[in-house]
Motif scaffolding. Structure first.
Motif, PDB file in Angstrom:
ATOM      1  N   LYS A  54       0.900  -1.210   0.037  1.00 37.87           N
ATOM      2  CA  LYS A  54       0.031   0.089  -0.123  1.00 37.87           C
ATOM      3  C   LYS A  54       1.008   1.208  -0.115  1.00 37.87           C
ATOM      4  O   LYS A  54       0.614   2.084  -0.624  1.00 37.87           O
ATOM      5  CB  LYS A  54      -1.071  -0.125   1.135  1.00 37.87           C
ATOM      6  CG  LYS A  54      -2.019  -1.079   1.142  1.00 37.87           C
ATOM      7  CD  LYS A  54      -3.161  -0.816   2.149  1.00 37.87           C
ATOM      8  CE  LYS A  54      -4.206  -1.820   1.982  1.00 37.87           C
ATOM      9  NZ  LYS A  54      -4.995  -1.641   0.818  1.00 37.87           N
ATOM     10  N   LEU A  55       2.153   1.292   0.591  1.00 41.09           N
ATOM     11  CA  LEU A  55       2.897   2.473   0.735  1.00 41.09           C
ATOM     12  C   LEU A  55       3.581   2.696  -0.621  1.00 41.09           C
ATOM     13  O   LEU A  55       3.766   3.712  -1.076  1.00 41.09           O
ATOM     14  CB  LEU A  55       3.960   2.290   1.821  1.00 41.09           C
ATOM     15  CG  LEU A  55       3.428   2.446   3.408  1.00 41.09           C
ATOM     16  CD1 LEU A  55       4.449   1.879   4.367  1.00 41.09           C
ATOM     17  CD2 LEU A  55       2.921   3.730   3.660  1.00 41.09           C
ATOM     18  N   ALA A  79       3.316   5.884  -3.310  1.00 36.84           N
ATOM     19  CA  ALA A  79       4.362   6.582  -3.845  1.00 36.84           C
ATOM     20  C   ALA A  79       4.405   6.514  -5.199  1.00 36.84           C
ATOM     21  O   ALA A  79       4.616   7.575  -5.923  1.00 36.84           O
ATOM     22  CB  ALA A  79       5.624   5.669  -3.342  1.00 36.84           C
ATOM     23  N   SER A  80       3.715   5.613  -5.940  1.00 35.25           N
ATOM     24  CA  SER A  80       3.321   5.681  -7.285  1.00 35.25           C
ATOM     25  C   SER A  80       2.611   6.739  -7.734  1.00 35.25           C
ATOM     26  O   SER A  80       2.594   7.340  -8.639  1.00 35.25           O
ATOM     27  CB  SER A  80       3.133   4.263  -7.898  1.00 35.25           C
ATOM     28  OG  SER A  80       3.951   3.271  -7.416  1.00 35.25           O
ATOM     29  N   GLN A  81       1.371   6.854  -7.024  1.00 34.39           N
ATOM     30  CA  GLN A  81       0.345   7.729  -7.380  1.00 34.39           C
ATOM     31  C   GLN A  81       0.753   9.156  -7.177  1.00 34.39           C
ATOM     32  O   GLN A  81       0.678  10.256  -7.431  1.00 34.39           O
ATOM     33  CB  GLN A  81      -0.732   7.435  -6.338  1.00 34.39           C
ATOM     34  CG  GLN A  81      -1.547   6.334  -6.485  1.00 34.39           C
ATOM     35  CD  GLN A  81      -2.586   6.199  -5.293  1.00 34.39           C
ATOM     36  OE1 GLN A  81      -3.441   7.261  -5.223  1.00 34.39           O
ATOM     37  NE2 GLN A  81      -2.528   4.783  -4.888  1.00 34.39           N
ATOM     38  N   LEU A  82       1.817   9.409  -5.924  1.00 37.95           N
ATOM     39  CA  LEU A  82       2.508  10.742  -5.961  1.00 37.95           C
ATOM     40  C   LEU A  82       3.563  11.118  -6.813  1.00 37.95           C
ATOM     41  O   LEU A  82       3.989  12.271  -6.804  1.00 37.95           O
ATOM     42  CB  LEU A  82       3.002  10.807  -4.550  1.00 37.95           C
ATOM     43  CG  LEU A  82       1.915  10.788  -3.392  1.00 37.95           C
ATOM     44  CD1 LEU A  82       2.563  10.810  -2.109  1.00 37.95           C
ATOM     45  CD2 LEU A  82       0.853  12.085  -3.499  1.00 37.95           C
ATOM     46  N   GLU A  83       4.156   9.726  -7.498  1.00 38.16           N
ATOM     47  CA  GLU A  83       5.213  10.489  -7.990  1.00 38.16           C
ATOM     48  C   GLU A  83       5.506  11.377  -9.385  1.00 38.16           C
ATOM     49  O   GLU A  83       6.377  12.142  -9.506  1.00 38.16           O
ATOM     50  CB  GLU A  83       6.033   9.004  -8.951  1.00 38.16           C
ATOM     51  CG  GLU A  83       7.220   8.992  -9.786  1.00 38.16           C
ATOM     52  CD  GLU A  83       8.266   9.460  -8.959  1.00 38.16           C
ATOM     53  OE1 GLU A  83       9.120  10.270  -9.252  1.00 38.16           O
ATOM     54  OE2 GLU A  83       8.420   9.184  -7.583  1.00 38.16           O
ATOM     55  N   ALA A 116       7.375  14.149  -2.414  1.00 39.70           N
ATOM     56  CA  ALA A 116       6.778  13.415  -1.430  1.00 39.70           C
ATOM     57  C   ALA A 116       6.860  11.822  -1.788  1.00 39.70           C
ATOM     58  O   ALA A 116       6.856  10.940  -0.575  1.00 39.70           O
ATOM     59  CB  ALA A 116       5.108  13.777  -1.456  1.00 39.70           C
ATOM     60  N   ALA A 117       6.722  11.313  -2.792  1.00 43.54           N
ATOM     61  CA  ALA A 117       6.938   9.962  -3.350  1.00 43.54           C
ATOM     62  C   ALA A 117       8.263   9.295  -2.676  1.00 43.54           C
ATOM     63  O   ALA A 117       8.381   8.415  -1.982  1.00 43.54           O
ATOM     64  CB  ALA A 117       6.966   9.788  -4.743  1.00 43.54           C
ATOM     65  N   ARG A 118       9.355  10.105  -2.783  1.00 44.09           N
ATOM     66  CA  ARG A 118      10.769   9.604  -2.019  1.00 44.09           C
ATOM     67  C   ARG A 118      10.492   9.654  -0.881  1.00 44.09           C
ATOM     68  O   ARG A 118      11.093   8.577  -0.115  1.00 44.09           O
ATOM     69  CB  ARG A 118      11.842  10.390  -2.722  1.00 44.09           C
ATOM     70  CG  ARG A 118      12.080  10.495  -4.031  1.00 44.09           C
ATOM     71  CD  ARG A 118      13.381  11.071  -4.460  1.00 44.09           C
ATOM     72  NE  ARG A 118      13.289  12.631  -4.682  1.00 44.09           N
ATOM     73  CZ  ARG A 118      12.816  13.338  -5.371  1.00 44.09           C
ATOM     74  NH1 ARG A 118      12.838  12.995  -6.713  1.00 44.09           N
ATOM     75  NH2 ARG A 118      12.806  14.668  -5.110  1.00 44.09           N
ATOM     76  N   SER A 119      10.058  10.605  -0.240  1.00 42.35           N
ATOM     77  CA  SER A 119       9.940  10.537   1.288  1.00 42.35           C
ATOM     78  C   SER A 119       9.217   9.238   1.882  1.00 42.35           C
ATOM     79  O   SER A 119       9.275   8.646   2.871  1.00 42.35           O
ATOM     80  CB  SER A 119       9.153  11.953   1.900  1.00 42.35           C
ATOM     81  OG  SER A 119       9.167  11.841   3.277  1.00 42.35           O
TER      82      SER A 119
END
Length: 301
Positions: free
Chosen positions: A183-184, A188-192, A198-201
């Motif tokens: 899920k995490l 991250a994929s959605q934020l990339e 934010a995705a990297r964080s």
């Protein structure tokens, strides 16, 4: 002073002396000198208390700012769920040197090195490196999920923060590491595309935010161990006691006030939530450490 009476108002807090008798040692400077003298001895006693009789499967580490100074505090949880302030050191940052110095002091006072143990930290790299250097394979690290949430949302606009927080909270509520990790990574994929920072964080240090889930402890104890909230409550006590201090003249002054506040806070300690499940936590820690040790030996062979 520890309950909030300032030196300026100290004389007003006392009962009046009989008529014809002059009050002494109630001026700001006199009270300050008395406070320094009494707390200096308290600091020395506090920072040299032996730790060899304590069995501490959990240690939490975090820092709190006092002007230009930073106090890094170590809080231990014993096998019965009781909390113990183990030590505190003063520095300007949570650097590896400062944190290593604190951990070295704990070991010199009797803290057992070769013991499977969970460390909950805020994610500072200096703290993590110091733990690895000092305790090596005996340490498992849990990154505070509250700090991780803050780090992630700091990269997001206001209108995206609520749903990202909800998504990360749902991920950490999963029963298995695999489900939580999936899920995490999906988040991250959605934020990339729009929010790569934010995705990297989200992905940075991801596995260490899942350590407690991997140990399989109960929900109540898990909530205690996933964050540094127990130690942040201590920091709140320091801020309350020190609220009348407007100028920190030195690191020794910050240390004296900080230790005095911690001594007061210890008087009100209660056992952590979920303490009845600590034996299961200890068994899981030992099983995990032993398994990792066998894996290392197999790879070496």
């Amino acid at each position: 002073m520890l309950v909030g009476v300032s030196t300026r108002n100290y004389a007003r807090s006392l009962e009046p002396v009989p008529e014809g008798i002059e009050a002494r040692a109630t001026s700001r400077s006199a009270v300050s000198r008395q406070f320094v003298a009494r707390t200096q001895g308290q600091v020395e006693t506090f920072l040299t208390r032996p730790l060899g009789d304590l069995d501490l499967p959990v240690i939490m580490l975090d820092g709190t700012g006092m002007g230009d100074h930073l106090l890094v505090v170590a809080l231990g949880v014993d096998e019965k769920g009781y909390k113990h302030v183990l030590g505190v050191t003063e520095g300007s940052t949570e650097s590896e040197e400062v944190c290593h110095g604190l951990l070295r002091q704990l070991v010199e006072r009797g803290l057992v090195l070769e013991r499977a143990r969970l460390f909950t930290i805020d994610g500072g790299k200096g703290l993590r490196r110091a733990i690895r250097v000092m305790f090596g394979p005996w340490a498992l690290i849990q990154r505070c999920q509250v700090h991780k949430l803050r780090n992630v949302v700091d990269h997001l606009p206001q209108n995206k923060r609520a749903w990202v927080k909800a998504a990360m909270t749902r991920a950490w509520a999963q029963a298995t590491v695999g489900e939580a990790r999936g899920k995490l990574r999906d988040l991250a994929s959605q934020l990339e595309d729009q929010h790569p920072s934010a995705a990297r964080s989200v992905l940075e240090g991801l596995e260490e935010t899942l350590t407690v889930i991997a140990l399989g402890v109960s929900a109540s104890l898990s909530r205690t161990l996933r964050t540094t909230n127990p130690i942040e409550n201590l920091q709140g006590a320091i801020q309350r006691v020190c609220r009348n201090v407007k100028h920190w003249r030195s690191g020794s002054m910050a240390l004296r006030w900080g230790v005095s506040a911690l001594v007061e806070a210890e008087k009100k300690f209660r056992r952590v939530k979920g303490y009845r499940e600590i034996p299961q936590l200890i068994a899981a820690l030992e099983a995990t450490i032993n398994s990792e040790s066998l894996d290392r030996k197999a790879k070496t062979a």
